[in-house]
Design a protein around this motif. Structure first.
Motif, mmCIF file in Angstrom:
data_model
loop_
_atom_site.group_PDB
_atom_site.id
_atom_site.type_symbol
_atom_site.label_atom_id
_atom_site.label_comp_id
_atom_site.label_asym_id
_atom_site.label_seq_id
_atom_site.Cartn_x
_atom_site.Cartn_y
_atom_site.Cartn_z
ATOM 1 N N TYR A 18 -5.833 24.210 -1.236
ATOM 2 C CA TYR A 18 -5.950 24.148 0.107
ATOM 3 C C TYR A 18 -5.175 22.641 0.368
ATOM 4 O O TYR A 18 -4.479 22.529 1.343
ATOM 5 C CB TYR A 18 -7.564 23.727 0.718
ATOM 6 N N ALA A 19 -5.458 21.489 -0.452
ATOM 7 C CA ALA A 19 -4.750 20.370 -0.285
ATOM 8 C C ALA A 19 -3.305 20.523 -0.280
ATOM 9 O O ALA A 19 -2.518 20.016 0.380
ATOM 10 C CB ALA A 19 -5.141 19.358 -1.237
ATOM 11 N N ARG A 20 -2.816 21.341 -1.061
ATOM 12 C CA ARG A 20 -1.340 21.961 -1.090
ATOM 13 C C ARG A 20 -0.878 22.524 -0.176
ATOM 14 O O ARG A 20 0.275 22.126 0.494
ATOM 15 C CB ARG A 20 -0.919 22.595 -2.295
ATOM 16 N N MET A 21 -1.561 23.158 0.532
ATOM 17 C CA MET A 21 -1.387 24.032 1.759
ATOM 18 C C MET A 21 -1.229 22.898 3.087
ATOM 19 O O MET A 21 -0.348 23.082 3.994
ATOM 20 C CB MET A 21 -2.335 24.918 2.285
ATOM 21 N N ILE A 31 -4.369 14.411 -8.563
ATOM 22 C CA ILE A 31 -4.935 13.690 -9.850
ATOM 23 C C ILE A 31 -6.420 14.245 -9.891
ATOM 24 O O ILE A 31 -7.224 14.365 -9.164
ATOM 25 C CB ILE A 31 -4.917 12.185 -9.404
ATOM 26 N N GLY A 32 -6.604 14.923 -11.210
ATOM 27 C CA GLY A 32 -7.714 15.530 -11.508
ATOM 28 C C GLY A 32 -8.201 15.720 -12.800
ATOM 29 O O GLY A 32 -7.508 15.512 -13.885
ATOM 30 N N SER A 33 -9.671 15.789 -13.167
ATOM 31 C CA SER A 33 -10.236 15.609 -14.508
ATOM 32 C C SER A 33 -9.625 17.000 -15.233
ATOM 33 O O SER A 33 -9.562 17.085 -16.381
ATOM 34 C CB SER A 33 -11.703 15.615 -14.398
ATOM 35 N N THR A 34 -9.685 18.470 -14.556
ATOM 36 C CA THR A 34 -9.492 19.694 -15.034
ATOM 37 C C THR A 34 -8.035 19.735 -15.562
ATOM 38 O O THR A 34 -7.803 20.349 -16.284
ATOM 39 C CB THR A 34 -9.751 20.725 -14.363
ATOM 40 N N LEU A 35 -7.249 18.776 -14.927
ATOM 41 C CA LEU A 35 -5.765 18.660 -15.262
ATOM 42 C C LEU A 35 -5.553 18.437 -16.691
ATOM 43 O O LEU A 35 -4.457 18.748 -17.241
ATOM 44 C CB LEU A 35 -4.874 17.954 -14.394
ATOM 45 N N ASN A 36 -6.652 17.913 -17.542
ATOM 46 C CA ASN A 36 -6.252 17.375 -18.912
ATOM 47 C C ASN A 36 -6.346 18.653 -19.698
ATOM 48 O O ASN A 36 -5.795 18.578 -21.067
ATOM 49 C CB ASN A 36 -7.658 16.637 -19.484
ATOM 50 N N TYR A 37 -6.629 19.993 -19.447
ATOM 51 C CA TYR A 37 -6.613 21.112 -20.090
ATOM 52 C C TYR A 37 -6.162 22.212 -19.494
ATOM 53 O O TYR A 37 -5.853 23.093 -20.055
ATOM 54 C CB TYR A 37 -8.216 21.418 -20.727
ATOM 55 N N ILE A 38 -6.004 22.232 -17.948
ATOM 56 C CA ILE A 38 -5.375 23.330 -17.632
ATOM 57 C C ILE A 38 -3.897 23.541 -18.072
ATOM 58 O O ILE A 38 -3.417 24.403 -18.350
ATOM 59 C CB ILE A 38 -5.467 23.061 -16.005
ATOM 60 N N LEU A 69 0.662 -1.006 0.004
ATOM 61 C CA LEU A 69 -0.042 -0.177 0.100
ATOM 62 C C LEU A 69 1.020 1.206 0.070
ATOM 63 O O LEU A 69 1.474 1.510 1.025
ATOM 64 C CB LEU A 69 -1.042 0.033 1.176
ATOM 65 N N HIS A 70 0.839 1.817 -1.165
ATOM 66 C CA HIS A 70 1.831 3.125 -1.288
ATOM 67 C C HIS A 70 1.203 4.167 -1.030
ATOM 68 O O HIS A 70 2.043 5.273 -0.606
ATOM 69 C CB HIS A 70 2.382 2.966 -2.718
ATOM 70 N N GLY A 71 -0.155 4.221 -0.880
ATOM 71 C CA GLY A 71 -0.778 5.854 -0.706
ATOM 72 C C GLY A 71 -2.049 5.663 -0.709
ATOM 73 O O GLY A 71 -2.779 4.817 -1.157
ATOM 74 N N VAL A 72 -2.538 7.023 -1.088
ATOM 75 C CA VAL A 72 -3.969 7.187 -1.471
ATOM 76 C C VAL A 72 -4.454 8.363 -2.276
ATOM 77 O O VAL A 72 -3.571 9.424 -2.290
ATOM 78 C CB VAL A 72 -4.746 7.643 0.163
ATOM 79 N N LYS A 73 -5.556 8.154 -2.969
ATOM 80 C CA LYS A 73 -5.817 9.308 -3.639
ATOM 81 C C LYS A 73 -6.996 9.801 -2.778
ATOM 82 O O LYS A 73 -8.284 8.743 -2.759
ATOM 83 C CB LYS A 73 -6.322 8.844 -5.174
ATOM 84 N N TYR A 74 -6.998 11.142 -2.354
ATOM 85 C CA TYR A 74 -8.171 11.302 -1.365
ATOM 86 C C TYR A 74 -9.073 12.464 -2.068
ATOM 87 O O TYR A 74 -8.647 13.583 -2.274
ATOM 88 C CB TYR A 74 -7.846 11.843 -0.227
ATOM 89 N N THR A 75 -10.255 12.112 -2.486
ATOM 90 C CA THR A 75 -11.121 12.850 -3.083
ATOM 91 C C THR A 75 -12.461 13.242 -2.359
ATOM 92 O O THR A 75 -13.320 12.602 -2.176
ATOM 93 C CB THR A 75 -11.840 12.168 -4.528
ATOM 94 N N GLY A 76 -12.107 14.349 -1.629
ATOM 95 C CA GLY A 76 -12.970 14.990 -0.515
ATOM 96 C C GLY A 76 -12.478 16.262 -0.237
ATOM 97 O O GLY A 76 -11.410 16.834 -0.491
ATOM 98 N N GLY A 93 -7.766 14.507 -4.900
ATOM 99 C CA GLY A 93 -8.230 14.220 -5.999
ATOM 100 C C GLY A 93 -9.618 15.141 -6.331
ATOM 101 O O GLY A 93 -10.309 15.036 -7.076
ATOM 102 N N MET A 94 -9.493 16.302 -5.619
ATOM 103 C CA MET A 94 -10.848 17.210 -5.725
ATOM 104 C C MET A 94 -10.248 18.366 -6.127
ATOM 105 O O MET A 94 -9.455 19.332 -5.651
ATOM 106 C CB MET A 94 -11.493 17.357 -4.428
#
Length: 209
Positions: free
Chosen positions: A192-195, A202-209, A156-163, A185-186
């Motif tokens: 805020y997550a970076r802070m 990991i995110g959907s909008t990263l496909n075009y940002i 178990l290497h980690g987690v994608k936390y979408t919340g 993942g949100m």
């Protein structure tokens, strides 16, 4: 060991007119994103609609992406399925074709804490040599309690936390003496997550940002 850090677009699955996987479209998107300097790809997740595809389509998607990437960046394959045996087959297939890691959402019909824990432990054991990431996205299940029971899973290497609960995310990050990787993942919570100290996004909008 692969270092999982940075920007991982949740890859959109390009489709053909009849709804199948567009190999040419997927290849073009992979090249576009690598050209933009992304750090890795997350394939077949919620944005990629993997859970709605047949096993054959998901294997084609994995093969197409992994062949095109050709080791240039890490690829995490999302392999969740309502069928546990199918999920194990998809995990093995992804690893055999070069995936750097695998991930799985909590399947929607797995509605108890015990069933989710058993599912995750079984999947991780199917590819013991490969980093495994849990994908936390089910408000009915306590993610902190789940992760506590997975502390003994060696790969178990980690987690994608979408919340949006940054306190809960930080509690998970601090488990295991902070030795695992946490992806946010949100998309709208990225700043805020970076802070809070996440390792990547990991995110959907990263496909075009």
């Amino acid at each position: 060991m692969t270092e999982f850090r940075g920007i991982y677009p949740a890859l959109v699955t390009a489709s053909t007119a009849d709804g199948g996987v567009s190999v040419a479209g997927v290849e073009a998107l992979v090249e576009y994103l690598i050209g933009k300097g992304v750090d890795g790809l997350y394939v077949g997740g919620t944005t990629g609609e993997g859970i709605y595809m047949t096993a054959a389509e998901r294997q084609l998607l994995a093969e197409t992406v992994l062949k095109r990437v050709n080791g240039r960046i890490p690829v995490i394959m999302h392999i969740a399925s309502m069928s546990f045996n199918e999920a194990k087959l998809l995990a093995r297939h992804a690893v055999d074709h070069g995936a750097a890691g695998i991930a799985s959402i909590m399947p929607p019909m797995y509605t108890t804490h015990a069933s989710v824990v058993a599912y995750y432990k079984g999947l991780a054991a199917a590819v013991p040599e490969t980093p495994f990431f849990s994908y936390i996205l089910n408000p009915a299940i306590n993610p902190v309690a789940v992760m506590q029971e997975l502390l003994d899973v060696p790969n178990l290497h980690g987690v994608k936390y979408t919340g949006s609960n940054m306190y809960e995310m930080r509690v998970i990050m601090d488990m295991n003496a902070g030795r695992w990787v946490t992806f946010s993942g949100m998309d709208e919570q990225a700043v805020y997550a970076r802070m809070m100290g996440v390792h990547g996004f990991i995110g959907s909008t990263l496909n075009y940002i």
